[in-house]
Design a protein around this motif. Sequence first.
Motif, PDB file in Angstrom:
ATOM      1  N   VAL A  57      -4.565  10.792  27.938  1.00  0.00           N
ATOM      2  CA  VAL A  57      -5.053  10.560  26.583  1.00  0.00           C
ATOM      3  C   VAL A  57      -4.349  11.519  25.627  1.00  0.00           C
ATOM      4  CG1 VAL A  57      -7.076  10.625  25.070  1.00  0.00           C
ATOM      5  CG2 VAL A  57      -7.279   9.749  27.406  1.00  0.00           C
ATOM      6  N   SER A  91      -3.736  12.515  21.160  1.00  0.00           N
ATOM      7  CA  SER A  91      -4.450  12.469  19.886  1.00  0.00           C
ATOM      8  C   SER A  91      -4.313  11.111  19.218  1.00  0.00           C
ATOM      9  CB  SER A  91      -3.946  13.566  18.942  1.00  0.00           C
ATOM     10  OG  SER A  91      -2.582  13.376  18.620  1.00  0.00           O
ATOM     11  N   HIS A 129      -4.748   8.316  20.500  1.00  0.00           N
ATOM     12  CA  HIS A 129      -5.824   7.432  20.949  1.00  0.00           C
ATOM     13  C   HIS A 129      -7.094   7.605  20.111  1.00  0.00           C
ATOM     14  CE1 HIS A 129      -3.344   7.486  24.721  1.00  0.00           C
ATOM     15  NE2 HIS A 129      -3.572   6.195  24.584  1.00  0.00           N
ATOM     16  N   GLY A 130      -7.156   8.656  19.319  1.00  0.00           N
ATOM     17  CA  GLY A 130      -8.307   8.858  18.452  1.00  0.00           C
ATOM     18  C   GLY A 130      -8.033   8.586  16.996  1.00  0.00           C
ATOM     19  N   GLY A 178      -7.410   5.606  15.467  1.00  0.00           N
ATOM     20  CA  GLY A 178      -7.852   4.331  14.921  1.00  0.00           C
ATOM     21  C   GLY A 178      -6.778   3.277  14.826  1.00  0.00           C
ATOM     22  N   SER A 185      -5.495   3.546  19.792  1.00  0.00           N
ATOM     23  CA  SER A 185      -6.956   3.419  19.891  1.00  0.00           C
ATOM     24  C   SER A 185      -7.354   2.027  20.338  1.00  0.00           C
ATOM     25  CB  SER A 185      -7.616   3.733  18.543  1.00  0.00           C
ATOM     26  OG  SER A 185      -7.408   5.069  18.168  1.00  0.00           O
ATOM     27  N   LEU A 221      -6.696   1.588  24.008  1.00  0.00           N
ATOM     28  CA  LEU A 221      -7.682   2.312  24.815  1.00  0.00           C
ATOM     29  C   LEU A 221      -8.989   1.530  24.914  1.00  0.00           C
ATOM     30  CD1 LEU A 221      -8.140   5.088  26.279  1.00  0.00           C
ATOM     31  CD2 LEU A 221      -9.204   5.844  24.147  1.00  0.00           C
ATOM     32  N   VAL A 222      -9.450   1.025  23.776  1.00  0.00           N
ATOM     33  CA  VAL A 222     -10.722   0.291  23.760  1.00  0.00           C
ATOM     34  C   VAL A 222     -10.596  -1.045  24.480  1.00  0.00           C
ATOM     35  CG1 VAL A 222     -12.386  -0.872  22.263  1.00  0.00           C
ATOM     36  CG2 VAL A 222     -11.574   1.423  21.679  1.00  0.00           C
ATOM     37  N   ARG A 239     -10.704   5.905   9.949  1.00  0.00           N
ATOM     38  CA  ARG A 239      -9.460   6.207  10.669  1.00  0.00           C
ATOM     39  C   ARG A 239      -8.495   5.018  10.584  1.00  0.00           C
ATOM     40  NH1 ARG A 239     -11.160   7.394  16.567  1.00  0.00           N
ATOM     41  NH2 ARG A 239     -12.292   5.464  16.136  1.00  0.00           N
ATOM     42  N   THR A 268      -5.084  -0.492   8.635  1.00  0.00           N
ATOM     43  CA  THR A 268      -5.569  -0.769   9.986  1.00  0.00           C
ATOM     44  C   THR A 268      -6.732  -1.751   9.976  1.00  0.00           C
ATOM     45  OG1 THR A 268      -4.768   1.334  10.855  1.00  0.00           O
ATOM     46  CG2 THR A 268      -6.569   0.278  12.046  1.00  0.00           C
ATOM     47  N   ASP A 272      -0.554   9.593  15.188  1.00  0.00           N
ATOM     48  CA  ASP A 272      -1.709  10.236  14.555  1.00  0.00           C
ATOM     49  C   ASP A 272      -1.231  11.232  13.503  1.00  0.00           C
ATOM     50  OD1 ASP A 272      -4.226  11.041  13.938  1.00  0.00           O
ATOM     51  OD2 ASP A 272      -4.600  12.159  15.776  1.00  0.00           O
TER      52      ASP A 272
END
Length: 362
Positions: free
Chosen positions: A31, A33, A35-36, A38, A42, A45-46, A248, A253, A356
Motif C-alpha cells: 500500500v 499513499s 491508495h488514500g 481518492g 484508491s 484498492l476498493v 479527495r 475525480t 497523491d
Amino acid sequence: MSEPVLRDEQRVLERIEQARRRPPRLRDEVVTSAHGAGGKASAALVEALFVPAFAPAGAPPPLTDAAVLDLPGAQLAFSTDSFVVRPRFFPGGSIGHLAVHGTVNDLAMMGAEPRWLSCAFVIEEGLPVEELRRVATDMGQAAQAAGVQLVTGDTKVVGRGAADGLYVTTAGVGLVRQGVRLAADQVRPGDQVLVSGTLGDHGVAVLLARGDLALEAEVTSDTAPLAELVGRLLDAAPSLRWLRDPTRGGVATVCNELARAAQVAVVLDEAALPLDPVVGGACDLLGIDPLYVANEGKLVAVVGPQDADAALEALQSHPLGARAARIGEVRGDPPGIVVLRTAFGGTRIVDMLVGDPLPRIC
C-alpha cells in the motif's frame, strides 16, 4: 479539424473506453499513499480488494458516499469515515471539524438529514491533553451547528510513533427524505452539472498550513456542513439526480466516478469553473490542477435541464453556495469519459487522479 485527426482522436477515446471497462486490477504489492488519495489507486484498492472480499456473490454494491438502508416506513443513510489530516489545526478548521462535517456531508449527498454520529479516537501516547480537548470541543460545536448528536464513541491509546498524534473515525446515520433517490443511474444526457462554490479551498489551505513551502498566502478551508444547502436544492429542483462532495481527488475525480457509473460523458467548461484567485495562483506555482484539489464544504450536483436555473438560484441564495456555478453538462458520448472545454477553445480529457499530490488533507 481534418478527418484523419478526428479518426485518430476517436481511436484514442475507444482505447480509453476499453481500458475503463476492464475489471479493476490491483498491481501493487504494498500500500502507498496514492491508495488514500481518492484517485485511480484508491479505486483499484476498493474495487479489486475490498469489494470482492465484502460482497463475494452477486452484483457489487453501488460505491456511493453512504449506504441507503430500507426499513419499514423509512430509509436510513449510513456512512463512516476516518480523518488523518496534518496539521490537525489549520485556517478555517481542525480535524475535529472535519470529523463531523465529512460524515454529515456524506449522508447529505444521499438526500438524508443527518441525525446521529459515533466517534472513535486512536491517540498516540504523549499527545497533549489540552490539544485533545480542543479537538473534542471543535467536534461538539460542529455537531451542534450541523444539528446532529454525538451519541457513542471509543478511545484507544497506542505507543509513541504509532499514530502521528491522533486519528479520528466517525460514523453517521441520517433519515433520507421521502421520495428522494439520488444515484448515478438517474443521470441522463442533457442534464446540467453544478458546483456550489470555489474549487480546492480546503486542500490548498491545509497544504499552506504545513509550512513546508515558501509561499505566503491566506487561504481558509471551506469545511462546513452541507445538509441545509442540500435541502434547499431538493426543494428547488425536483429533477435533482445525483450529488457528491468533491473531497479527495476533487471535482475531476467525482465527475469521473459519475461518468463511469452512469456510462455517460461529463463535459466541463473551464471558463465556468469558480476559483479563488489566491487558490488558483498557489496551484499554478505548485503545478497542481485545481480540478483535483479537495474541498470539504462544496457539492457537485446533476439536475435536469428544466431545473438548472432554479437549482443554481437556490444554491446562490445560501451563504455556502454564494459562488455556485453551472460548470458543464452530461452527454451520451463518449461514455465513461470526462472532457474539459478549455479557455482556448480546445478540449482535453480529464482522467482520474494519479498519485497523491496532496497527501493527508482530510
